[in-house]
Design a protein around this motif. Structure first.
Motif, mmCIF file in Angstrom:
data_model
loop_
_atom_site.group_PDB
_atom_site.id
_atom_site.type_symbol
_atom_site.label_atom_id
_atom_site.label_comp_id
_atom_site.label_asym_id
_atom_site.label_seq_id
_atom_site.Cartn_x
_atom_site.Cartn_y
_atom_site.Cartn_z
ATOM 1 N N ARG A 122 -99.588 1.894 47.206
ATOM 2 C CA ARG A 122 -98.716 1.090 46.359
ATOM 3 C C ARG A 122 -98.029 -0.003 47.181
ATOM 4 N N ASP A 151 -94.068 11.435 43.775
ATOM 5 C CA ASP A 151 -93.602 11.841 42.453
ATOM 6 C C ASP A 151 -92.775 13.127 42.471
ATOM 7 N N ALA A 209 -98.667 7.927 35.255
ATOM 8 C CA ALA A 209 -98.548 8.458 36.604
ATOM 9 C C ALA A 209 -98.449 7.336 37.639
ATOM 10 N N LEU A 210 -98.981 6.161 37.310
ATOM 11 C CA LEU A 210 -98.906 5.031 38.245
ATOM 12 C C LEU A 210 -97.578 4.288 38.151
ATOM 13 N N PHE A 211 -96.922 4.434 37.011
ATOM 14 C CA PHE A 211 -95.724 3.648 36.744
ATOM 15 C C PHE A 211 -94.486 4.534 36.664
ATOM 16 N N ALA A 212 -94.593 5.766 37.137
ATOM 17 C CA ALA A 212 -93.560 6.739 36.818
ATOM 18 C C ALA A 212 -92.226 6.411 37.470
ATOM 19 N N ASP A 213 -91.156 6.504 36.713
ATOM 20 C CA ASP A 213 -89.846 6.579 37.325
ATOM 21 C C ASP A 213 -89.113 7.750 36.672
ATOM 22 N N PRO A 214 -88.010 8.196 37.275
ATOM 23 C CA PRO A 214 -87.452 9.470 36.838
ATOM 24 C C PRO A 214 -87.083 9.509 35.361
ATOM 25 N N PHE A 244 -84.584 5.681 42.599
ATOM 26 C CA PHE A 244 -85.853 6.226 43.089
ATOM 27 C C PHE A 244 -86.991 5.774 42.183
ATOM 28 N N VAL A 245 -88.121 5.493 42.807
ATOM 29 C CA VAL A 245 -89.328 5.164 42.050
ATOM 30 C C VAL A 245 -90.436 6.069 42.570
ATOM 31 N N GLY A 246 -91.100 6.778 41.683
ATOM 32 C CA GLY A 246 -92.131 7.732 42.108
ATOM 33 C C GLY A 246 -93.513 7.116 42.019
ATOM 34 N N PRO A 292 -92.607 -3.685 36.530
ATOM 35 C CA PRO A 292 -93.606 -2.914 35.789
ATOM 36 C C PRO A 292 -93.044 -1.607 35.236
ATOM 37 N N PHE A 293 -92.045 -1.075 35.918
ATOM 38 C CA PHE A 293 -91.518 0.224 35.469
ATOM 39 C C PHE A 293 -90.801 0.104 34.138
ATOM 40 N N VAL A 306 -88.976 12.702 43.096
ATOM 41 C CA VAL A 306 -88.098 12.184 42.040
ATOM 42 C C VAL A 306 -88.007 13.131 40.849
#
Lengths: 518, 325
Positions: B67, B29, A464-469, B55-57, A383-384, B32
């Motif tokens: 989650r 969050d 915000a639900l799918f956030a990665d850096p 990393f996954v936030g 999903p990310f 990360v």
């Protein structure tokens, strides 16, 4: 109007409506499917529902009621900078929630400017926290939108009607009865429904300005069910209640829309002889000045807070700004390809329920939609990797009701005024779109596109639900900076966000209106 | 995809460096974020592991647990980092986590013997105020004062829930009376920590619920000595943040390696000035200059993880009842 032939087919619009419905229902279905069966709503949920509906009704009625004199003043007056001022007043609508709250509190808070003024006079500070604070904040967000929707309704009245009224010796009272009120009747229900729907999903604003758990809204209850209790069934049930309330409100409002319009004109500049009396001048000046002060002071606070840090913004903020602009552009393109055919279908078929589908995306809790989409995507792919496309889609669906409210009345006028002519000249489908609809609806299309781009820029939404850096958007970076104590950078990033969102809005809106008188 | 990668690794084992193994860490969050510990930790670990640390936030600690529950057995996570003791019992009950193999001398104010979760940092909740304010000595005195405070909603915020547990741990059955005393001091309740802290910095309240380590940020990063945390004599509630290994991970050795790395100086020395918490194992060089100025609570309060959920639900009902009046 459904009875006679039309130059446009209703089919593409129906496909658009079904696509939106499919996305929302699939997301809901995914959450329900994953949920364990739970009980019905408890006493706390009913209390949340009561408060949610109460504040949303008050906010909608007050926003729209206050918008009438302001929109009337803008419709009657011509002055240098008028167009810019109208655009500028739309800015509160584009701010991220947390930034807007800080801006409002800088003016109305316990240590805000207003309290400081009262202090000089020996009076206690403003008590902003409570139901009135919630309503004040929602009026701040939604007054500009209501003004624009009403103003568009009035601007749909051809200038020839005002000329005729003036020749017949109509005063302000008669002009109100004959022209202004009928036009307002067409704009009010939609404006009320849409502001009500926006306020229905309020959470952070309602809680913060409401002063505590008394101000618990349905959206907070959904959030609690999901995050605190991990009760997906409850989250889905509460979200269904929320959607149902909005759907009923939308149907009621849109079914009261009157038939008929003012016919086509020759697009001459409108001159308003009825507004020439000194009394009317004073009232209009007061309305514009009051609205400008109310909307621009908190914005000024946001700008003043952001300016010191803007030169030293860290690189990740700029990167996120680029990401956000791309997402905004993608969701704008998607929005127009949904909204234009759908608006045509609604204008042809005159079915209120079709427009209510548009409201779905706005009132279904973003948390539930986001979770549902996550559940759908997760078995298929990471999903990310799809975080940004999903954000663009959800933003487009959320902006759909605004676009429809802006486009549908104009579309009705175009079909009514030019449909038969088009048919008699053999114009159909693409030709009619290109030669008649697009040129005539340019201002509305520009407005809708600008609104969607700006909303998409400013919305924290599902990212915000799918956030990665690597894939942060600008609103997410604002929250992250605040979460890392970096208030000054956060305020500067918020200012950058405001400038970009406003810039996109301005470009689209201006592009739509250039050459046109409005 | 992961299965394929794994298969590829097995097939070509011994030939060459087939594909760099990837370790996925789910966390909250702010970990990360570019300003959190994530980037530095990633760099430090990748120097030692010949792997790709990803990393996954996901929101905050509680959203993180949601989650994991949502994904269940299918989760892509190998490690979950960022739960605290109010969540560990519920997390362990999912059966998704495996026991750890880490042994370390933890510098925590409480003893630590959890077989599943390894602590990486901790802190005390506290009310932060401007240094020139004469702060009350405890929660009861705060309730009696005219001071205005901003707190977070326990339903949506970790510190908000922390205060709920704090009052319960310190006052037990008298908790309701303490909340009645505090009710007229509370200016408002916010969704999250950021909103509350922002409101405090804007001058909307005299004190804000945060951590004893918050003044260290202002002192070290901004050279600003104007913020202080109030020392309360009934003690301060603790937050211990932990990480755990997912039982179904396809990288069990790498995951163990990460947990062991987590309690070494290379990881622990990053924590104080990025997460603004105390490291779980104090690095050899000690804490950064400035941390010695922070208040040291006399009593550390912590409700055991096993009781946390029951206490939480009762305390929330009480809180909602009193503050909704």
């Amino acid at each position: 109007m459904a009875g006679h032939p039309q130059p446009l087919s209703p089919r593409p619009g129906i496909i658009a409506a079904l696509s939106v419905l499919a996305v929302v229902l699939a997301a809901f279905g995914a959450v329900l499917w994953r949920a364990e069966p739970g009980g019905g709503p408890g006493p706390a949920d009913w209390a949340a529902l009561r408060f949610t509906v109460l504040q949303a009704v008050l906010s909608a009625v007050l926003s729209v009621a206050l918008a009438i004199p302001v929109a009337r003043a803008f419709a009657r007056r011509r002055f240098p900078g008028r167009g810019t001022l109208i655009t500028l007043l739309g800015a509160p609508f584009l701010l991220p929630v947390i930034v807007a709250i800080l801006g409002l509190l800088a003016v109305f808070g316990r240590s805000g400017w207003l309290s400081a003024l009262l202090g000089l006079a020996g009076l206690p500070p403003v008590q902003i926290y409570g139901l009135h604070g919630v309503v004040l904040a929602h009026v701040f967000f939604n007054l500009p939108l209501a003004v624009r929707l009403i103003l568009q309704g009035w601007q749909a009245v051809p200038s020839e009607r005002f000329r005729l009224a003036a020749q017949l010796g109509c005063g302000p009272r008669e002009v109100w009865h004959l022209l202004e009120w009928p036009a307002l009747r067409r704009a009010l229900p939609g404006a009320l429904a849409i502001v009500f729907a926006i306020c229905l999903t309020s959470f952070a604003v309602a809680l913060t300005l409401g002063g505590g758990p008394r101000a618990t809204t349905l959206e907070l209850a959904i959030y609690q069910a999901f995050r605190f209790d991990f009760d997906l069934g409850r989250a889905a049930m509460l979200s269904c209640i929320q959607v149902a309330v909005a759907g009923v409100a939308g149907l009621v409002a849109l079914s009261t829309l009157p038939e008929g319009g003012f016919g086509a004109g020759l697009d001459r500049p409108v001159e308003r002889w009825d507004g020439a009396t000194p009394g009317a001048r004073i009232i209009d000046a007061l309305a514009i000045a009051a609205a400008s002060l109310f909307l621009i002071l908190p914005l000024a606070a946001v700008i003043a807070a952001g300016l010191p840090g803007i030169a030293s913004l860290p690189p990740p903020v700029w990167r996120a700004a680029g990401v956000s602009v791309l997402v905004a552009l993608a969701s704008t393109v998607l929005l127009l390809s949904l909204a234009l055919p759908l608006a045509a279908t609604i204008a042809i078929r005159r079915r209120g329920w079709l427009e209510s589908i548009g409201l779905l995306g706005l009132t279904a809790s973003p948390l539930v939609i986001g979770t549902g989409l996550f559940l759908l995507i997760n078995p298929l792919t990471d999903p990310f990797a799809l975080a940004l496309p999903v954000t663009a889609v959800v933003n487009a669906v959320m902006a759909l009701p605004f676009a429809l409210r802006a486009l549908v009345p104009g579309m009705q006028d175009v079909l009514r005024g030019y449909g038969r002519l088009g048919l008699s000249l053999g114009m159909q489908g693409a030709g009619f779109w290109r030669l008649v609809v697009l040129p005539r609806l340019r201002p509305q299309i520009g407005f809708a596109a600008g609104l969607c781009a700006a909303l998409s820029m400013g919305d924290l939404g599902v990212i915000a639900l799918f956030a990665d850096p690597e894939r942060a958007t600008l609103p997410l970076q604002v929250y992250r900076l605040m979460g890392a104590y970096r208030m000054q950078s956060a305020e500067a990033a918020a200012l950058l966000l405001l400038v970009l969102a406003f810039g996109l809005f301005w470009l689209c809106d201006k592009g739509g209106r250039s050459g046109a008188e409005a | 995809m992961r299965a394929l990668t794994f298969a590829a690794c097995v097939c070509f084992a011994g030939t060459a460096i087939a594909e760099t193994p990837e370790l996925t860490v789910y966390t909250y969050d702010s970990f990360v974020s570019d300003w959190g510990p994530g980037p530095a930790v990633e760099k430090a670990f990748e120097q030692t592991c010949a792997c790709d640390l990803k990393f996954v936030g996901a929101g905050d600690g509680a959203a993180l647990l949601s989650r994991i529950k949502l994904e269940g057995e299918r989760t892509r996570a190998d490690i979950v980092l960022g739960l605290d003791t109010s969540l560990t019992a519920a997390a362990a009950a999912t059966g998704l986590f495996a026991p750890h193999t880490v042994s370390a001398e933890f510098d925590l104010p409480v003893s630590w013997a959890d077989p599943v979760f390894v602590p990486y940092d901790w802190g005390y909740f506290a009310f932060v105020h401007n240094a020139d304010l004469k702060a009350p000595a405890n929660l009861r005195a705060l309730g009696d004062s005219d001071l205005k405070i901003v707190i977070q909603d326990p339903r949506s915020s970790t510190p908000g829930l922390g205060l709920l547990m704090w009052v319960k741990a310190a006052y037990g059955d008298e908790a309701a009376a303490i909340w009645q005393g505090l009710a007229d001091n509370i200016v408002t309740v916010t969704k999250g920590w950021s909103e509350a802290y922002g409101l405090f910095l804007e001058g909307e309240a005299d004190m804000v619920l945060s951590y004893t380590t918050s003044p260290a940020y202002h002192l070290i990063a901004e050279d600003d000595t104007s913020k202080a945390a109030a020392a309360f004599d009934e003690g301060h509630y603790m937050q211990v943040e932990v990480a755990g290994k997912i039982a179904g991970t396809d990288q069990p050795e790498l995951a163990d390696q990460f947990l062991a790395f987590m309690v070494t100086d290379a990881f622990q020395s990053i924590i104080p000035t990025t997460n603004w918490m105390y490291p779980a194992v104090t690095p050899e060089d000690g804490l950064p200059a400035g941390f010695e100025t922070l208040i040291q609570p006399q009593t550390a309060l912590l409700i055991p993880a096993a009781e946390a959920e029951a206490v939480r639900d009762a305390a929330l009902a009480e809180w909602l009842d009193i503050l909704s009046r």
